[in-house]
Design an enzyme around this catalytic site. Sequence first.
Site, PDB file in Angstrom:
ATOM      1  N   TYR A 143       0.825  -1.210   0.000  1.00 46.18           N
ATOM      2  CA  TYR A 143       0.000   0.000   0.000  1.00 46.18           C
ATOM      3  C   TYR A 143       0.862   1.265   0.000  1.00 46.18           C
ATOM      4  CZ  TYR A 143      -4.690  -1.903   0.786  1.00 46.18           C
ATOM      5  OH  TYR A 143      -5.901  -2.519   0.642  1.00 46.18           O
ATOM      6  N   LYS A 194       3.080 -15.132   1.652  1.00 43.51           N
ATOM      7  CA  LYS A 194       3.401 -15.981   0.496  1.00 43.51           C
ATOM      8  C   LYS A 194       4.910 -16.157   0.421  1.00 43.51           C
ATOM      9  CE  LYS A 194       1.342 -17.081  -2.942  1.00 43.51           C
ATOM     10  NZ  LYS A 194       0.982 -18.439  -3.420  1.00 43.51           N
ATOM     11  N   ASP A 226      -2.958 -17.934   0.083  1.00 42.60           N
ATOM     12  CA  ASP A 226      -3.997 -18.536  -0.770  1.00 42.60           C
ATOM     13  C   ASP A 226      -4.706 -19.661  -0.037  1.00 42.60           C
ATOM     14  OD1 ASP A 226      -1.622 -19.987  -0.878  1.00 42.60           O
ATOM     15  OD2 ASP A 226      -1.805 -20.517  -3.000  1.00 42.60           O
ATOM     16  N   ASP A 250      -6.439  -7.095   3.795  1.00 43.48           N
ATOM     17  CA  ASP A 250      -7.576  -6.455   3.139  1.00 43.48           C
ATOM     18  C   ASP A 250      -8.471  -7.526   2.529  1.00 43.48           C
ATOM     19  OD1 ASP A 250      -9.106  -4.294   2.079  1.00 43.48           O
ATOM     20  OD2 ASP A 250      -8.086  -4.563   0.150  1.00 43.48           O
ATOM     21  N   ASP A 254     -12.309  -9.247   4.021  1.00 42.89           N
ATOM     22  CA  ASP A 254     -13.575  -9.252   3.275  1.00 42.89           C
ATOM     23  C   ASP A 254     -14.160 -10.666   3.220  1.00 42.89           C
ATOM     24  OD1 ASP A 254     -13.426  -6.516   2.713  1.00 42.89           O
ATOM     25  OD2 ASP A 254     -14.029  -6.781   0.618  1.00 42.89           O
TER      26      ASP A 254
END
Length: 370
Positions: A143, A194, A226, A250, A254
């Site tokens: 970000y 990751k 993942d 983020d 969700d």
Amino acid sequence: MTKTHSLLMLPGDGIGPEVMAQVRRVADWLTTNRGIQFAIDEDLVGGSAIDAHGKPLHDETLDKAKAADAILLGAVGGPKWAGSEYHLRPEAGLLALRKELVMFANLRPALCFEPLVEASSLKPDLVSGLDILIVRELVGGVYFGEPRGIETLPSGERRGINTQVYTTSEIHRIAHVAFDLAGKRRGKVTSSEKHNVMESGLLWKEEVDVVAQQYPNIELEHMLADNCGMQLVRAPKQFDVILTDNLFGDLLSDVAAMLTGSLGMLPSASLGAKDENGKAHAMYEPVHGSAPDIAGENKANPIATILSFAMALRYSLEQEAEARLIEEAVNNVLAAGLRTGDIMQPGMTPVNTDGMGDAILREMETLSAA
Ligand code: IPM
Ligand code: MG
């Protein structure tokens, strides 16, 4: 004399002002009925600030945010400003607040209220009793990493660049938050990155292992991001605290939100470190966005924002009893069958934004009379 809590309300764009109006009613109720004093200031952020001042966060607003005991934010963004340069988009106002006040720890609890078990897109037994906490790093990573931008190569081809970057100290401070919170919960941290493809992920994993040595009673597991997304929809109750970076946090939050029935249900807290005066900045906001498609229609679910206010009462204002009162009132209103559109189920009673606010206030009244 009782302490006066200073609140800065930043309703923002889209449905932000509608849902924040319900928080103001809850705060007023607490003043009238519980004698809790608030000094509430309100200001612009995001698109509304762009329209008024030409930028998404005015310096004066930032100063007010620095001075407040807690910041309450509604939502930012909308199609009107979507084509602008990044620093002139509504989202930049929110990111600047997070960064300037160094609110690096974003707590996103995903709690499934029992009356909403059927509203989840997952089977009821998978989400019944669900209580997980995502601890998202909020002021680093891709970000904010440099270099960033879009450049045109000599060939005429364009190239977009963002940089994922984390340092040891950034990883350590967020890891400590996760381990400390896990210690007050079920004692498990799942750290997600990751490392199979990214050096920043490998560093994350190694440094989380270093911090873990100080927490012998906390169980630590590492899970690739993942896989973590997949496990969240396969068997979400395996998790207690999920520790992750800005971008994966983020995404995963969700996903976790949907487990609880609706994005309209999830609150969050963004917490900073204590400064030299012992003051830690804190901002509370719903996980959902500004929902421009239903803005101004009195349809939005105000619960995530009201629950964010409850988190403010708990984490910044030392009003645990009032935080619980709000949370219990929300649960009871849902149990009584009242639903905004996003959590509507057959046979339930539809209410609008104001109606949900009314019902929660009535229930607070009932609970505190009992
Ligand atoms: C969130 C939002 C923000 C983010 C946007 C609005 C900048 O999606 O808080 O989850 O990406 O962090
Ligand atoms: Mg998001």
